[in-house]
Design an enzyme around this catalytic site. Structure first.
Site, PDB file in Angstrom:
ATOM      1  N   LYS A   1       0.850  -1.193   0.000  1.00 48.94           N
ATOM      2  CA  LYS A   1       0.000   0.000   0.000  1.00 48.94           C
ATOM      3  C   LYS A   1       0.884   1.241   0.000  1.00 48.94           C
ATOM      4  O   LYS A   1       1.826   1.315   0.794  1.00 48.94           O
ATOM      5  CB  LYS A   1      -0.891   0.012   1.244  1.00 48.94           C
ATOM      6  CG  LYS A   1      -1.851  -1.171   1.306  1.00 48.94           C
ATOM      7  CD  LYS A   1      -3.134  -0.889   0.547  1.00 48.94           C
ATOM      8  CE  LYS A   1      -4.091  -2.067   0.671  1.00 48.94           C
ATOM      9  NZ  LYS A   1      -5.370  -1.802  -0.006  1.00 48.94           N
TER      10      LYS A   1
ATOM     11  N   HIS B   1      -9.951  -8.294  -7.072  1.00 50.74           N
ATOM     12  CA  HIS B   1      -9.779  -7.682  -5.768  1.00 50.74           C
ATOM     13  C   HIS B   1     -10.375  -8.619  -4.725  1.00 50.74           C
ATOM     14  O   HIS B   1     -11.421  -9.227  -4.939  1.00 50.74           O
ATOM     15  CB  HIS B   1     -10.517  -6.337  -5.755  1.00 50.74           C
ATOM     16  CG  HIS B   1     -10.585  -5.687  -4.410  1.00 50.74           C
ATOM     17  ND1 HIS B   1     -11.776  -5.352  -3.796  1.00 50.74           N
ATOM     18  CD2 HIS B   1      -9.608  -5.318  -3.565  1.00 50.74           C
ATOM     19  CE1 HIS B   1     -11.517  -4.800  -2.629  1.00 50.74           C
ATOM     20  NE2 HIS B   1     -10.220  -4.754  -2.465  1.00 50.74           N
TER      21      HIS B   1
END
Lengths: 431, 431
Positions: free
Chosen positions: A224, A343
């Site tokens: 991230k 996802h």
């Protein structure tokens, strides 16, 4: 084959207090971090088999009650309906839910009402698969192409994919299907892990998780980024160093940037050779050229494909309108030759999406090139049929249904705000 | 200047049983036609002036309760806040509402949660304008450019419009401002009517309404199309014949078509010389090239402008994030030289949007070329400060506020399901 009339729809606001983990209890007070949650739907029928259809959509805590409210608004479309009539004209039923003359205004096909549609339809698919005694991926794989297409609403996408084109794609997908099914059963579908490198983790945690993952055979990692450039550079360097130059690294910016900012930032992170940059900017920004993007409906995906604005396509089992809308996106991706990399994570997203991507490999894409499915090691213990990962691959589910069913005890304890877990937390917060 | 702390936020589910009109009572049972409705927010402060801020977002009946639920989810961001702090950092406050770490998931900036944001922020703007003793358009016109820009969230649009560019636009808009304000006060802002040609109307009604509108001085008319081609041809021919070749005719397809269908259909209707075709396809379909489109946020509008996909731009006071987000769209439209022709009708949309478009003329666009604001003669009687139309023009509101306040009696009677109107209707339906 299918049987019974929908006699009951119940919906639960289920929240897991994930904001407490690693962030201290003050995070809960300010509610800045997500509490992974779900609007969880259970359908019952009057059939004697006693089978229930379970469906969910993933949420982040606050707002789950809004989705629950939207599910209740959709309930009249489902209650008292014959399951045979629903799946016998699944396109019509999908259209009915998404085009209700009044409810449509607060979408259409986006936001709370579309998430609610996904939860309800996921429950219908779970029920159907359970009645057929098959895991959902197998139900789809065995379904004849015409029936499968009758589940898809082609409205607003016929300019890039007609029903006839979709039929041809599925017909071609019949070739070698048995072999690919066998390949899935023995080797599974390749996964990548996001569990190592969340933004909040200190470097020591990151190092430890990454080294454990390498030991477990993981070869693809997602990190991230987007909050602080110097921090990102340090963390990406650390991970790239640990995994070496050959393994795969992806980055996810979670919509943090404007377009010029994204261009600048990514130039700085390019040296760590990311395979993709996920959601650099607003998910509505088709012309902002995301490399990979979670989108809210097939119309947005259509344009991303038309505009050649993505190099990878990321479906979501709970944001799009269930299996129905995901099927249309898988078929469009095939037509445009774009690899689908789903996802997952959250609550149940891994459990659900594995069915879709395994079906995609067997019946649509017939390829594993540049393809992998996200995996996050989180909250699986609350599911009755949790995912099975072997050698960094998703092994095809064996149980009938869509793997959507949660343990009754988990649902009861985590209902918001009346479940035991929340009663205690809220009482403690009140003190 | 502004004063007080928000001490109370109440939200009402207000529905007008418009589905009953002209369609017989069975329409209500099946709920296929809209009941024009609103999620209606009232803000109170602890200031001694006793002024209340009223805001709403328009809905179509079912689903209003979902928006009400979303308003309640946003309430903690508003309650106990000082109004001075809110409007003193309005960009920050906007960002707080639209970027709540948990709620954001069920949008972001779209669907029920964005409609709720609009209702709440509309109430804040109404309160601010009331405290300043000015109608909202005048508050905006008198505001210095830097303060005005501090209300706008430029996130995701800086690639087409930076704050500095916006500042230059507003600075240029200062020239001739006094004269344009005077022009508005004497002549008003040109309107067009949609009241004559709804889909459900029989030809006789259409003829009668159209002839009355001509007598009242209307010169611009919009007709709803898209359900049946032969029917559309007949109705468009009838209207074009009545209004003659010189007056303006627009068409609205309300998202009924796929792209190829739209192209085919419009070829057939071209002989009636429509100025524009509104919403031929999905509002999410940027590449589907709508001539004019209602959109859910500034990111979608940005791309429609970038892609040169519209020739007219249609703002909506209740679908976008209130005045704040509409300001950013007005400024982008100015930069791209696209005329703005606001969407109105519904419940209160005319009352609100007139403020925005009058501000636009005085301070931003400085032009009336190809510009007009929709008008529908519907439900104005429920508003405390209803629109004033003179010679087919909107006359600038004189009362302080955003014209959002409804009559208390109207709210009480039409609350769903407990207001008198609904108690009676639901009881009758039960019989």
């Amino acid at each position: 084959m299918v049987r019974g009339r929908i006699s009951r729809l119940s919906v639960h606001d289920v929240r897991f207090p994930t904001s407490l983990e690693g962030h201290g209890s003050d995070a809960m007070v300010s509610h800045t971090d997500p509490d992974y949650s779900a609007a969880y739907v259970v359908l019952e029928t009057d059939a004697e088999d006693g089978l229930k259809g379970c469906g969910l959509t993933f949420t982040l805590g606050k707002g789950t009650e809004v989705v629950v409210c939207a599910v209740n608004a959709l309930a009249p479309h489902v209650l008292s309906k014959d399951l045979g009539d629903i799946v016998g004209d699944f396109r019509g039923f999908y259209r009915q839910l998404t085009s209700d003359g009044q409810l449509r205004w607060i979408g259409p096909e986006k936001g709370a009402v579309h998430l609610a549609t996904a939860a309800v339809l996921n429950a219908v698919w779970d029920l159907w698969a359970k009645q057929e005694g098959k895991p959902l991926w197998k139900l789809l794989v065995d379904m004849d192409p015409r029936t499968l297409l009758s589940c898809i609403d082609f409205r607003y996408i016929t300019d890039v994919l007609t029903e006839e084109e979709a039929y041809e794609i599925l017909q071609k997908g019949q070739v070698g299907k048995k072999e690919r099914e066998e390949q899935m059963r023995t080797q599974g579908y390749p996964a990548y892990t996001t569990s190592c490198a969340w933004l909040g983790y200190p470097d020591a945690t990151l190092t430890q998780l990454c080294s454990e993952a390498l030991k477990d055979g993981w070869t693809r990692f997602k990190v991230k980024v987007g909050a602080d450039l110097q921090d990102d550079i340090r963390r990406c360097r650390l991970i790239r160093h640990m995994i070496g130059p050959e393994k795969t690294l992806m980055m996810d910016a979670n919509q943090r940037w404007d377009v010029p900012e994204a261009v600048e930032w990514m130039a700085k992170l390019a040296e760590f050779k990311p395979l993709w940059i996920e959601e650099p900017t607003s998910p509505d920004d088709i012309l902002g050229h995301a490399a990979i993007s979670k989108c809210h409906n097939r119309v947005i995906f259509k344009q991303l494909l038309q505009a050649k604005a993505l190099q990878f396509l990321q479906i979501d089992s709970c944001r799009l309108g269930s299996v129905n809308e995901n099927l249309s996106v898988l078929l469009m991706a095939k037509k445009f030759g774009i690899p689908v990399c789903p996802h997952a994570g959250g609550v149940g997203l891994c459990e659900l999406v594995q069915h879709l991507i395994i079906f995609d490999f067997i019946s649509v894409s017939a390829s594993l090139k540049d393809r992998m499915c996200e995996y996050v090691d989180h909250l699986h213990e609350h599911f009755k049929y949790p995912v099975v990962i072997r050698k960094a691959c998703y092994m095809p589910p064996q149980d009938a249904g869509y793997s959507t069913e949660m343990k009754e005890e988990s649902v009861r304890q985590h209902q918001y705000p009346d479940g035991e877990v929340w009663k205690e937390l809220l009482a403690a917060q009140g003190n």
